[in-house]
Design a protein around this motif. Structure first.
Motif, PDB file in Angstrom:
ATOM      1  N   LYS A  74       0.843  -1.198   0.000  1.00 54.58           N
ATOM      2  CA  LYS A  74       0.000   0.000   0.000  1.00 54.58           C
ATOM      3  C   LYS A  74       0.877   1.246   0.000  1.00 54.58           C
ATOM      4  CE  LYS A  74      -3.860   0.315   0.269  1.00 54.58           C
ATOM      5  NZ  LYS A  74      -4.818   0.250   1.371  1.00 54.58           N
ATOM      6  N   ALA A  75       0.447   2.239  -0.772  1.00 60.17           N
ATOM      7  CA  ALA A  75       1.131   3.528  -0.769  1.00 60.17           C
ATOM      8  C   ALA A  75       0.544   4.444   0.291  1.00 60.17           C
ATOM      9  CB  ALA A  75       1.040   4.180  -2.144  1.00 60.17           C
ATOM     10  N   ILE A  76      -0.790   4.653   0.254  1.00 65.90           N
ATOM     11  CA  ILE A  76      -1.441   5.561   1.203  1.00 65.90           C
ATOM     12  C   ILE A  76      -2.786   4.979   1.593  1.00 65.90           C
ATOM     13  CG2 ILE A  76      -2.157   7.931   1.692  1.00 65.90           C
ATOM     14  CD1 ILE A  76      -0.578   8.866  -0.728  1.00 65.90           C
ATOM     15  N   THR A  77      -3.045   4.925   2.878  1.00 73.10           N
ATOM     16  CA  THR A  77      -4.359   4.616   3.419  1.00 73.10           C
ATOM     17  C   THR A  77      -4.846   5.871   4.122  1.00 73.10           C
ATOM     18  OG1 THR A  77      -3.748   2.296   3.733  1.00 73.10           O
ATOM     19  CG2 THR A  77      -5.687   3.102   4.925  1.00 73.10           C
ATOM     20  N   VAL A  78      -5.927   6.461   3.602  1.00 72.25           N
ATOM     21  CA  VAL A  78      -6.398   7.751   4.097  1.00 72.25           C
ATOM     22  C   VAL A  78      -7.557   7.523   5.058  1.00 72.25           C
ATOM     23  CG1 VAL A  78      -7.328  10.000   3.471  1.00 72.25           C
ATOM     24  CG2 VAL A  78      -5.674   8.875   1.964  1.00 72.25           C
ATOM     25  N   GLY A  79      -7.434   8.077   6.262  1.00 72.41           N
ATOM     26  CA  GLY A  79      -8.463   7.908   7.275  1.00 72.41           C
ATOM     27  C   GLY A  79      -9.188   9.182   7.647  1.00 72.41           C
ATOM     28  N   SER A  80      -8.970  10.268   6.907  1.00 75.42           N
ATOM     29  CA  SER A  80      -9.591  11.549   7.250  1.00 75.42           C
ATOM     30  C   SER A  80     -10.150  12.201   6.004  1.00 75.42           C
ATOM     31  CB  SER A  80      -8.567  12.481   7.904  1.00 75.42           C
ATOM     32  OG  SER A  80      -9.156  13.717   8.246  1.00 75.42           O
ATOM     33  N   ALA A  81     -11.285  12.863   6.140  1.00 76.79           N
ATOM     34  CA  ALA A  81     -11.893  13.565   5.008  1.00 76.79           C
ATOM     35  C   ALA A  81     -11.025  14.757   4.597  1.00 76.79           C
ATOM     36  CB  ALA A  81     -13.292  14.040   5.374  1.00 76.79           C
ATOM     37  N   GLY A  82     -11.116  15.096   3.313  1.00 80.41           N
ATOM     38  CA  GLY A  82     -10.464  16.297   2.817  1.00 80.41           C
ATOM     39  C   GLY A  82      -9.000  16.148   2.480  1.00 80.41           C
ATOM     40  N   PHE A  83      -8.513  14.931   2.296  1.00 77.10           N
ATOM     41  CA  PHE A  83      -7.105  14.722   1.955  1.00 77.10           C
ATOM     42  C   PHE A  83      -6.826  15.232   0.545  1.00 77.10           C
ATOM     43  CE2 PHE A  83      -3.807  11.907   0.057  1.00 77.10           C
ATOM     44  CZ  PHE A  83      -2.743  12.252   0.882  1.00 77.10           C
ATOM     45  N   THR A  84      -5.654  15.872   0.355  1.00 72.35           N
ATOM     46  CA  THR A  84      -5.249  16.386  -0.953  1.00 72.35           C
ATOM     47  C   THR A  84      -3.836  15.908  -1.271  1.00 72.35           C
ATOM     48  OG1 THR A  84      -6.641  18.360  -0.797  1.00 72.35           O
ATOM     49  CG2 THR A  84      -4.774  18.466  -2.301  1.00 72.35           C
ATOM     50  N   LEU A  85      -3.666  15.418  -2.497  1.00 73.44           N
ATOM     51  CA  LEU A  85      -2.344  15.008  -2.974  1.00 73.44           C
ATOM     52  C   LEU A  85      -2.105  15.658  -4.328  1.00 73.44           C
ATOM     53  CD1 LEU A  85       0.123  13.112  -2.445  1.00 73.44           C
ATOM     54  CD2 LEU A  85      -1.042  11.430  -3.890  1.00 73.44           C
ATOM     55  N   LYS A  86      -0.916  16.295  -4.487  1.00 72.81           N
ATOM     56  CA  LYS A  86      -0.624  17.029  -5.717  1.00 72.81           C
ATOM     57  C   LYS A  86       0.813  16.774  -6.175  1.00 72.81           C
ATOM     58  CE  LYS A  86      -3.644  20.985  -4.641  1.00 72.81           C
ATOM     59  NZ  LYS A  86      -3.675  22.477  -4.508  1.00 72.81           N
ATOM     60  N   GLY A  87       0.960  16.542  -7.470  1.00 73.65           N
ATOM     61  CA  GLY A  87       2.276  16.542  -8.081  1.00 73.65           C
ATOM     62  C   GLY A  87       3.167  15.359  -7.740  1.00 73.65           C
ATOM     63  N   VAL A  88       2.587  14.170  -7.515  1.00 76.77           N
ATOM     64  CA  VAL A  88       3.349  13.004  -7.055  1.00 76.77           C
ATOM     65  C   VAL A  88       2.983  11.796  -7.926  1.00 76.77           C
ATOM     66  CG1 VAL A  88       3.736  11.443  -5.107  1.00 76.77           C
ATOM     67  CG2 VAL A  88       3.449  13.884  -4.690  1.00 76.77           C
ATOM     68  N   ASP A  89       3.959  10.926  -8.175  1.00 74.79           N
ATOM     69  CA  ASP A  89       3.702   9.653  -8.852  1.00 74.79           C
ATOM     70  C   ASP A  89       3.667   8.542  -7.814  1.00 74.79           C
ATOM     71  OD1 ASP A  89       3.451   7.530 -10.591  1.00 74.79           O
ATOM     72  OD2 ASP A  89       5.443   7.697 -11.451  1.00 74.79           O
ATOM     73  N   ILE A  90       2.583   7.750  -7.828  1.00 76.10           N
ATOM     74  CA  ILE A  90       2.445   6.559  -6.980  1.00 76.10           C
ATOM     75  C   ILE A  90       2.734   5.361  -7.869  1.00 76.10           C
ATOM     76  CG2 ILE A  90       0.943   5.268  -5.440  1.00 76.10           C
ATOM     77  CD1 ILE A  90       1.307   8.124  -4.520  1.00 76.10           C
ATOM     78  N   ARG A  91       3.846   4.676  -7.661  1.00 78.01           N
ATOM     79  CA  ARG A  91       4.205   3.650  -8.622  1.00 78.01           C
ATOM     80  C   ARG A  91       4.802   2.403  -7.970  1.00 78.01           C
ATOM     81  NH1 ARG A  91       9.490   6.036 -11.867  1.00 78.01           N
ATOM     82  NH2 ARG A  91      10.950   6.105 -10.132  1.00 78.01           N
ATOM     83  N   ARG A  92       4.589   1.288  -8.639  1.00 83.25           N
ATOM     84  CA  ARG A  92       5.234   0.009  -8.365  1.00 83.25           C
ATOM     85  C   ARG A  92       4.903  -0.563  -6.992  1.00 83.25           C
ATOM     86  NH1 ARG A  92      10.661   1.685 -11.717  1.00 83.25           N
ATOM     87  NH2 ARG A  92      11.266   2.753  -9.815  1.00 83.25           N
ATOM     88  N   TYR A  93       3.693  -0.267  -6.485  1.00 84.32           N
ATOM     89  CA  TYR A  93       3.228  -0.932  -5.271  1.00 84.32           C
ATOM     90  C   TYR A  93       2.547  -2.246  -5.657  1.00 84.32           C
ATOM     91  CZ  TYR A  93       4.406   3.037  -2.342  1.00 84.32           C
ATOM     92  OH  TYR A  93       5.098   4.008  -1.665  1.00 84.32           O
ATOM     93  N   ALA A  94       2.383  -3.123  -4.675  1.00 83.03           N
ATOM     94  CA  ALA A  94       1.891  -4.479  -4.939  1.00 83.03           C
ATOM     95  C   ALA A  94       0.649  -4.803  -4.108  1.00 83.03           C
ATOM     96  CB  ALA A  94       2.994  -5.495  -4.654  1.00 83.03           C
ATOM     97  N   PRO A  95      -0.428  -4.005  -4.233  1.00 81.19           N
ATOM     98  CA  PRO A  95      -1.640  -4.351  -3.488  1.00 81.19           C
ATOM     99  C   PRO A  95      -2.258  -5.632  -4.019  1.00 81.19           C
ATOM    100  CG  PRO A  95      -2.082  -2.590  -5.059  1.00 81.19           C
ATOM    101  CD  PRO A  95      -0.595  -2.808  -5.069  1.00 81.19           C
ATOM    102  N   SER A  96      -2.697  -6.498  -3.118  1.00 83.90           N
ATOM    103  CA  SER A  96      -3.497  -7.649  -3.516  1.00 83.90           C
ATOM    104  C   SER A  96      -4.875  -7.156  -3.940  1.00 83.90           C
ATOM    105  CB  SER A  96      -3.622  -8.627  -2.350  1.00 83.90           C
ATOM    106  OG  SER A  96      -2.339  -9.070  -1.940  1.00 83.90           O
ATOM    107  N   VAL A  97      -5.621  -7.996  -4.664  1.00 88.52           N
ATOM    108  CA  VAL A  97      -6.959  -7.579  -5.088  1.00 88.52           C
ATOM    109  C   VAL A  97      -7.802  -7.130  -3.895  1.00 88.52           C
ATOM    110  CG1 VAL A  97      -9.090  -8.326  -6.208  1.00 88.52           C
ATOM    111  CG2 VAL A  97      -6.875  -9.002  -7.167  1.00 88.52           C
ATOM    112  N   PRO A  98      -7.833  -7.843  -2.754  1.00 81.73           N
ATOM    113  CA  PRO A  98      -8.655  -7.385  -1.626  1.00 81.73           C
ATOM    114  C   PRO A  98      -8.157  -6.099  -0.966  1.00 81.73           C
ATOM    115  CG  PRO A  98      -8.113  -9.716  -1.421  1.00 81.73           C
ATOM    116  CD  PRO A  98      -7.233  -9.167  -2.482  1.00 81.73           C
ATOM    117  N   ASP A  99      -6.920  -5.678  -1.246  1.00 84.61           N
ATOM    118  CA  ASP A  99      -6.432  -4.404  -0.701  1.00 84.61           C
ATOM    119  C   ASP A  99      -7.081  -3.212  -1.377  1.00 84.61           C
ATOM    120  OD1 ASP A  99      -4.647  -5.534   1.154  1.00 84.61           O
ATOM    121  OD2 ASP A  99      -3.122  -5.809  -0.403  1.00 84.61           O
ATOM    122  N   MET A 100      -7.750  -3.434  -2.503  1.00 88.10           N
ATOM    123  CA  MET A 100      -8.550  -2.457  -3.239  1.00 88.10           C
ATOM    124  C   MET A 100      -7.745  -1.448  -4.045  1.00 88.10           C
ATOM    125  SD  MET A 100     -11.427  -3.725  -2.620  1.00 88.10           S
ATOM    126  CE  MET A 100     -12.438  -2.565  -3.518  1.00 88.10           C
TER     127      MET A 100
END
Length: 859
Positions: A501-527
């Motif tokens: 997992k790269a990021i698990t967000v637990g709060s409303a209003g999260f903002t992410l800008k200008g970043v590449d999320i790459r080469r993580y290995a989530p299983s299908v149930p990790d969503m």
């Protein structure tokens, strides 16, 4: 001669050299075409303290409230101002209205400001809508740079000076772009420096395009120039002949410009004075104590967007310039988690910054790669963004270097990363057995195994045993904790995914800008590599690339993906469920379902389920190995405008067991299955001005099957709604089909309406086509002009448009061209001179053209 300003780089800071000369009272030019000036003096400016930073991440009415940096706004008509969903809205009460939101607590003379201005509607009459920013405002006088959006989406830029009731053009209006679409965002930058003369420069560009050089520059030495400090504000004006429409600002920033040096322009004559040190005096923001960013990581492979009509997706990683707010928490790969978290002493890990950040904080990431799995706790509304013009990656892979050759393969021992390989969203559950409802394609049995490995940037395919390893493949021997590779790794950068997992967000209003999320290995149930089910999230200029299953998974209300790229993810690019008010604007989805999962139940570019009021616009879905864009399972109120869906291995755009949609100005071409498929869509669908061409299946396929919204045993109900949900009948129609180009293809019909439950005729379903252009390469390809449900029994088929119209009364104003050659979608657009129905007001507002416009196909 006019004075010019050229960017200068000093010790990592971007500075601006202003050269003064003998000029008339106002000297202006298009900056990109200005001649060189003879100079007598120069002043260099560096970007100093931030004065304003406002992303409008609050909800107010009767005003704009207060900016996080910049203080409270003063507005001239409170009822016309509001904030919410990440934008500040100005909505005039009548044509001819001027609206201003100023920040009286901010004063500056030498200042640079930027704004992102959204235009929800393209004007259809009058002189259009104006919006911009004000500098040095005092006593009713100010400088202003403003854009104007006119009819046809024409975008212009100008600089003016206002002295009370007198307005003077400082730099005349310059054309920037045309064909701007409804909902487009425009970036505007404006600077003022000096006092005698006052130097002004501005530029504007459509969001997603490359930032241009300064387009307008002017020197104001008139007696009424504004040489002193003043406040900063946002401004809009609606032409007196233009219908009322809102303007939205989704960011507003300003920073002081600090004079660094002042030296004579001519080359200095040698004197006995000792030569000064060659290093220029650094700007305050470029103090030597600031650690240098890490090296730029290798960029992801490029994406083929051939055939798309416009630039979409994320800006290049490292190409954004988000302002760094005062008090931001800073992270750098060269930092330390025991440091202060400032620009001069950054933290080393993003999670450390998240842990110490208060709610509302901004975390700024310096250039480099961060190998972390992040968790944003409940109650912390955070913004995470890249440092201006620096490439930032969250990378789920690590280097593997301990390769030893063993016969024809290479082995790396000590690899102890065993991932769950469940093939469905339920961890531990086996794949389905119902035909057509199995996740794993037998030809690709390793699809749900999240292990990933790259050699020199090229992805290797995973196989099930060491005996199967050949060049281009690898096997993970879990018992021996060993990777087995069939491609020679010598001299290559070899990486394997070790984080899920790269990021698990637990709060409303999260903002992410200008970043590449790459080469993580989530299983299908990790969503997904990133999961955010809290709502109110914004992902802007973010890429999700080469993740094992899904790039990003969303839930909760009010989420926005703006200028986002999802590419080469193993199962899905974007997945959204229970995500009411979702907006996808400027999304590029390409090459997803890279692991070759079956088309059903889930795979492709974007899949959205059980959500209400969803907008997908200005986006492109290209070369996905399953469907391009898919709505399914009780999605209500879908708006799909200004999109391209090309060359996908499934359907281009498919809407299934849902309700109420507007589908307009889309190009859907050369998809392996159907182009546009409407399956059990009740509540009414408006299909206007689409170009549906050369799809291998049916270009337009409208179907009904046995599923019903009042049958609890049929899967796909939204449990948040009452049952049966009166909005979800899952009975197709009524559908209005106007001004489309439907051309070529390998399916057996051009206009295809079938009820596989043999219950409803097309007339009972309310299918109403007219004013369309149909084209086929011969009188027998496709076999029939139309397939038309009769309810019970087989549908009626019609070889020609004339026969179809005579029997049904439909398509009476449409045209069928026989023996039509294959043409590009651009060439097809030339057919717009044929008869077409005028746009109704509701469709015109969405597509950005005047009510009554008659045009065939997409623009």
């Amino acid at each position: 001669m006019p004075s010019l300003r050229a960017p200068i780089t000093v010790a990592g800071a971007v500075l601006f050299a202003v050269t003064a000369a003998c000029v008339p009272a106002i000297s202006a030019t298009a900056a990109t075409a200005a001649p060189a000036a003879t100079t007598t003096a120069s002043t260099t400016y560096g970007v100093g303290p931030q004065l304003v930073s406002d992303a409008f991440s609050r909800t107010t009415s009767n005003g704009w409230g207060a900016a996080p940096v910049g203080g409270a706004y003063a507005v001239n008509s409170a009822s016309s101002f509001s904030t919410g969903s990440g934008v500040g809205t100005m909505k005039p009460s009548a044509p001819g209205a001027t609206l201003t939101a100023s920040l009286p607590s901010v004063t500056a003379a030498d200042v640079t400001t930027s704004a992102t201005i959204d235009i929800p509607t393209i004007p259809t009459s009058g002189n259009g809508v104006f919006a911009g920013v004000q500098l040095r405002a005092t006593g009713g006088s100010y400088y202003r740079a403003n854009i104007r959006v006119g009819t046809g989406g024409v975008l212009t830029l100008a600089i003016v000076r206002v002295n009370g009731s007198t307005q003077t053009t400082v730099a005349p209006e310059l054309g920037i772009a045309s064909g701007l679409k409804a909902g487009s965002a425009v970036q505007l930058q404006f600077q003022a420096t000096g006092s005698s003369p006052v130097h002004l420069q501005a530029r504007a560009w459509v969001a997603g395009a490359a930032q241009p050089g300064w387009q307008l520059a002017a020197d104001d030495s008139s007696s009424t120039r504004l040489g002193s400090a003043g406040s900063i504000g946002a401004w809009s004006y609606l032409s007196g002949a233009t219908a009322v429409q809102p303007v939205q600002f989704d960011s507003l920033t300003a920073s002081a410009l600090t004079a660094v040096t002042s030296t004579p322009a001519p080359a200095p004559t040698p004197t006995t004075t000792p030569t000064p040190a060659p290093t220029p005096t650094p700007a305050p923001t470029a103090a030597p104590s600031v650690p240098a960013p890490g090296p730029a990581p290798t960029a992801s492979p490029s994406i083929d967007t051939t055939g798309t009509r416009f630039t979409t997706g994320s800006a290049p990683i490292g190409g954004t310039s988000y302002a760094v707010p005062s008090g931001a928490i800073v992270v750098s790969p060269s930092g330390s988690d025991s440091a202060a978290g400032t620009l001069a002493a950054p933290y080393a890990t993003v999670q450390k910054a998240i842990n110490v950040a208060p709610s509302g904080a901004t975390i700024v990431l310096r250039q480099g790669s961060y190998h972390e799995s992040l968790s944003v706790p409940a109650g912390k509304k955070l913004t995470v963004q890249s440092y201006p013009k620096e490439a930032v990656y969250l990378d789920g892979s690590t280097v593997v270097s301990n390769w030893v050759q063993s016969g024809s393969v290479w082995k790396a021992a000590g690899w102890n990363h065993v991932f769950d390989d469940s093939p469905t969203f339920t961890r531990g559950a086996a794949d389905g057995t119902t035909p057509g409802w199995q996740w794993i394609n037998p030809a690709y049995p390793m699809a749900s195994h999240p292990d990933q490995l790259w050699v020199g940037g090229s992805a290797m395919s995973q196989v099930a045993s060491a005996a199967q390893v050949t060049a281009g493949t690898f096997f993970y021997d879990t018992a021996a904790q060993t990777l087995v590779l069939g491609t020679n790794p010598s001299g290559a950068d070899v990486r394997a995914s070790d984080l899920q997992k790269a990021i698990t967000v637990g709060s409303a209003g999260f903002t992410l800008k200008g970043v590449d999320i790459r080469r993580y290995a989530p299983s299908v149930p990790d969503m997904g590599a990133v999961t955010d089910y809290q709502g109110g999230a914004t992902f802007e200029n973010v890429t999700f690339t080469d993740n094992a299953t899904t790039g990003v998974s969303l839930g909760g209300a009010g989420n926005t993906l703006h200028d986002v790229t999802v590419a080469r993810n193993g199962l899905l690019g974007v997945q959204a469920n229970y995500s009411d008010g979702l907006t996808l604007n400027g999304v590029l989805a390409s090459g997803n379902d890279a692991e070759h999962f079956n088309t059903s139940p889930v795979s492709g570019g974007v899949k959205i389920t059980r959500s209400r009021t969803v907008t997908v616009e200005n986006s492109a879905f290209v070369d996905n190995l399953s469907h391009g864009l898919w709505f399914d399972e009780s999605v209500d109120d879908m708006t799909v405008v200004h999109n391209d869906s090309l060359r996908n291995a499934g359907n281009g755009i498919v809407l299934e067991i849902s309700a109420t949609a507007t589908i307009a100005d889309n190009v859907v071409s050369r998809n392996t299955s159907d182009g546009l498929k409407l399956d059990d869509i009740g509540g009414g669908v408006q299909v206007w001005n689409n170009t549906l061409t050369d799809n291998t299946g049916r270009n337009l396929d409208i179907t009904q099957d046995a599923r019903r919204g009042n049958n609890a045993s049929d899967a796909g109900h939204d449990p948040r709604q009452v049952f049966p949900d009166p909005t979800m009948t899952w009975i197709t129609g009524p559908d209005t089909i106007r001004d489309n180009i439907i051309s070529g293809g390998s399916g057996n019909c051009l206009l295809c309406v079938e009820d596989y439950s043999h219950t409803f005729s097309a007339a009972q379903l309310g299918i109403d086509p007219d004013d369309n252009l149909y084209r086929r390469p011969s009188t027998s390809a496709p076999t029939w002009f139309g397939v038309w449900s009769r309810g019970a029994g087989n549908p009626a088929v019609y070889d020609t448009l004339a026969a179809f119209t005579a029997a049904t009364g439909k398509d009476a104003h449409s045209t069928l061209v026989e023996s039509a050659p294959v043409q590009s979608t651009t060439q097809l657009d030339a057919s717009a001179s044929r008869a077409a129905a005028g746009l109704p007001a509701s469709i015109a507002a969405l597509v950005g053209h005047a009510t009554g416009t008659a045009h065939l196909g997409a623009w």
